[in-house]
Design a protein around this motif. Structure first.
Motif, PDB file in Angstrom:
ATOM      1  N   UNK A   1       2.258 -13.178  -2.492  1.00 47.37           N
ATOM      2  CA  UNK A   1       2.551 -13.752  -1.160  1.00 47.37           C
ATOM      3  C   UNK A   1       0.700 -13.595  -0.221  1.00 47.37           C
ATOM      4  N   UNK A   2       0.585 -12.205  -0.748  1.00 45.87           N
ATOM      5  CA  UNK A   2      -0.608 -11.978  -0.325  1.00 45.87           C
ATOM      6  C   UNK A   2      -2.030 -11.642  -0.940  1.00 45.87           C
ATOM      7  N   UNK A   3      -3.173 -10.858  -0.680  1.00 43.73           N
ATOM      8  CA  UNK A   3      -4.210 -10.473  -1.160  1.00 43.73           C
ATOM      9  C   UNK A   3      -3.881  -9.115  -1.572  1.00 43.73           C
ATOM     10  N   UNK A   4      -3.040  -7.913  -0.460  1.00 43.81           N
ATOM     11  CA  UNK A   4      -2.759  -7.152  -0.833  1.00 43.81           C
ATOM     12  C   UNK A   4      -1.923  -6.670  -2.313  1.00 43.81           C
ATOM     13  N   UNK A   5      -0.877  -7.627  -2.037  1.00 44.69           N
ATOM     14  CA  UNK A   5       0.089  -7.605  -3.554  1.00 44.69           C
ATOM     15  C   UNK A   5      -0.761  -8.061  -4.612  1.00 44.69           C
ATOM     16  N   UNK A   6      -1.504  -8.937  -4.593  1.00 47.87           N
ATOM     17  CA  UNK A   6      -2.267  -8.945  -5.979  1.00 47.87           C
ATOM     18  C   UNK A   6      -2.851  -7.623  -6.199  1.00 47.87           C
ATOM     19  N   UNK A   7      -3.473  -7.613  -5.092  1.00 48.38           N
ATOM     20  CA  UNK A   7      -4.054  -5.697  -5.540  1.00 48.38           C
ATOM     21  C   UNK A   7      -3.503  -4.736  -6.012  1.00 48.38           C
ATOM     22  N   UNK A   8      -2.106  -5.036  -5.772  1.00 46.63           N
ATOM     23  CA  UNK A   8      -1.318  -3.694  -5.778  1.00 46.63           C
ATOM     24  C   UNK A   8      -1.033  -4.026  -7.597  1.00 46.63           C
ATOM     25  N   UNK A   9      -0.392  -5.102  -7.584  1.00 47.10           N
ATOM     26  CA  UNK A   9      -0.225  -5.952  -9.040  1.00 47.10           C
ATOM     27  C   UNK A   9      -1.605  -5.948  -9.652  1.00 47.10           C
ATOM     28  N   UNK A  10      -2.371  -5.582  -9.790  1.00 42.39           N
ATOM     29  CA  UNK A  10      -3.776  -5.782 -10.503  1.00 42.39           C
ATOM     30  C   UNK A  10      -4.115  -3.509 -11.067  1.00 42.39           C
ATOM     31  N   UNK A  11      -4.226  -3.798 -10.029  1.00 39.24           N
ATOM     32  CA  UNK A  11      -4.283  -2.025  -9.822  1.00 39.24           C
ATOM     33  C   UNK A  11      -2.982  -1.389 -10.439  1.00 39.24           C
ATOM     34  N   UNK A 158     -13.835  -6.074   4.816  1.00 42.90           N
ATOM     35  CA  UNK A 158     -13.492  -4.803   3.863  1.00 42.90           C
ATOM     36  C   UNK A 158     -12.962  -3.227   4.712  1.00 42.90           C
ATOM     37  N   UNK A 159     -13.759  -2.423   5.420  1.00 47.48           N
ATOM     38  CA  UNK A 159     -13.200  -1.748   6.190  1.00 47.48           C
ATOM     39  C   UNK A 159     -11.479  -2.024   6.811  1.00 47.48           C
ATOM     40  N   UNK A 160     -11.159  -3.059   6.776  1.00 43.19           N
ATOM     41  CA  UNK A 160      -9.898  -3.297   7.037  1.00 43.19           C
ATOM     42  C   UNK A 160      -8.490  -3.161   5.627  1.00 43.19           C
ATOM     43  N   UNK A 161      -9.569  -3.688   4.539  1.00 43.37           N
ATOM     44  CA  UNK A 161      -8.806  -3.478   3.765  1.00 43.37           C
ATOM     45  C   UNK A 161      -8.679  -2.257   2.833  1.00 43.37           C
ATOM     46  N   UNK A 162      -9.779  -1.438   3.305  1.00 39.33           N
ATOM     47  CA  UNK A 162      -9.783  -0.123   2.419  1.00 39.33           C
ATOM     48  C   UNK A 162      -8.153   0.814   3.510  1.00 39.33           C
ATOM     49  N   UNK A 163      -8.727   1.129   4.346  1.00 40.07           N
ATOM     50  CA  UNK A 163      -8.119   1.603   5.451  1.00 40.07           C
ATOM     51  C   UNK A 163      -6.497   1.070   5.034  1.00 40.07           C
ATOM     52  N   UNK A 164      -5.894  -0.195   4.941  1.00 42.72           N
ATOM     53  CA  UNK A 164      -4.612  -0.361   4.590  1.00 42.72           C
ATOM     54  C   UNK A 164      -3.981  -0.108   3.068  1.00 42.72           C
ATOM     55  N   UNK A 165      -5.261  -0.795   1.863  1.00 45.29           N
ATOM     56  CA  UNK A 165      -5.097   0.259   0.906  1.00 45.29           C
ATOM     57  C   UNK A 165      -4.216   1.314   0.388  1.00 45.29           C
ATOM     58  N   UNK A 166      -4.850   2.252   1.410  1.00 47.17           N
ATOM     59  CA  UNK A 166      -5.255   3.572   1.274  1.00 47.17           C
ATOM     60  C   UNK A 166      -3.460   3.834   1.440  1.00 47.17           C
ATOM     61  N   UNK A 167      -2.962   3.135   2.600  1.00 49.11           N
ATOM     62  CA  UNK A 167      -1.270   3.188   2.839  1.00 49.11           C
ATOM     63  C   UNK A 167      -0.324   2.573   2.196  1.00 49.11           C
ATOM     64  N   UNK A 168      -1.055   2.000   1.381  1.00 43.71           N
ATOM     65  CA  UNK A 168       0.181   1.377   0.482  1.00 43.71           C
ATOM     66  C   UNK A 168       1.070   2.163   0.041  1.00 43.71           C
ATOM     67  N   UNK A 169       2.654   1.776  -0.144  1.00 46.65           N
ATOM     68  CA  UNK A 169       3.093   3.379  -0.930  1.00 46.65           C
ATOM     69  C   UNK A 169       3.301   2.515  -2.368  1.00 46.65           C
ATOM     70  N   UNK A 170       2.941   1.342  -2.911  1.00 43.02           N
ATOM     71  CA  UNK A 170       2.830   1.818  -4.428  1.00 43.02           C
ATOM     72  C   UNK A 170       1.808   1.657  -5.195  1.00 43.02           C
ATOM     73  N   UNK A 171       0.436   1.888  -4.046  1.00 39.19           N
ATOM     74  CA  UNK A 171      -1.181   2.616  -4.903  1.00 39.19           C
ATOM     75  C   UNK A 171      -0.937   4.288  -4.193  1.00 39.19           C
TER      76      UNK A 171
END
Length: 178
Positions: A1-11, A158-171
């Motif tokens: 769906x979005x860049x966050x889904x891609x990051x979750x998958x790849x990480x 970048x700041x927004x992404x860093x904050x949101x990545x730290x909150x993603x349950x799969x990560x």
């Protein structure tokens, strides 16, 4: 769906690669925000042993194969149906480059239309490959996603992404690990 889904998958794929080797290590995320008709770039790099040159085609071409993820063999991984990395291609071209434990460089590509490109393009990893992938020694994998601007998928600041990545349950487990 979005860049966050891609990051979750790849990480999580990178984290699973470390888990298969019963090791831990660094996972790097790079973002290049671009404007207009130029695709933005997302890169995820690990140093977890690379994808073996004789396994990459099966891992990337097959859907619904539990053996591709390692789950069927009892590996402690999250992947089940071996489709996540392929699904990322809806954002744009995805390039998988890897140097395996035998110093073999492989590159494969999945286009935004789902076409698989690169079978048989394996070679011994040289200094140019290592410099391009930023894997100076050992083995590892770099996945590059060219996010097409026509898909209206934007890379956040970048700041927004860093904050949101730290909150993603799969990560959560990955982000909390030093």
């Amino acid at each position: 769906r979005d860049v966050y889904d891609a990051i979750v998958e790849l990480v999580t794929n990178a984290d699973d690669a470390y888990a298969k080797r019963k090791s831990r290590g660094r996972i790097e995320i790079e973002l290049e925000r671009r404007r207009k008709e130029t695709p933005s770039i997302l890169r995820v790099r690990d140093f977890a042993g690379g994808i073996a040159h004789n396994e990459i085609d099966n891992k990337l071409k097959k859907l619904g194969d539990r053996r591709s993820s390692g789950l069927a063999d009892g590996a402690d991984v999250r992947g089940t149906n071996s489709r996540g990395a392929k699904d990322i291609a809806v954002l744009g071209k995805v390039v998988f480059e890897s140097i395996d434990e035998h110093n073999r460089y492989v590159v494969r590509q999945i286009t935004s239309q789902g076409e698989f490109i690169g079978e048989g393009q394996d070679q011994t990893a040289g200094d140019a490959h290592r410099k391009k992938l930023n894997i100076p020694t050992g083995a590892g994998t770099l996945v590059t996603v060219e996010i097409e601007p026509t898909y209206a998928v934007k890379l956040p600041q970048h700041d927004t992404m860093l904050k949101k990545l730290s909150l993603l349950v799969p990560l959560r487990d990955v982000v909390q690990d030093a």
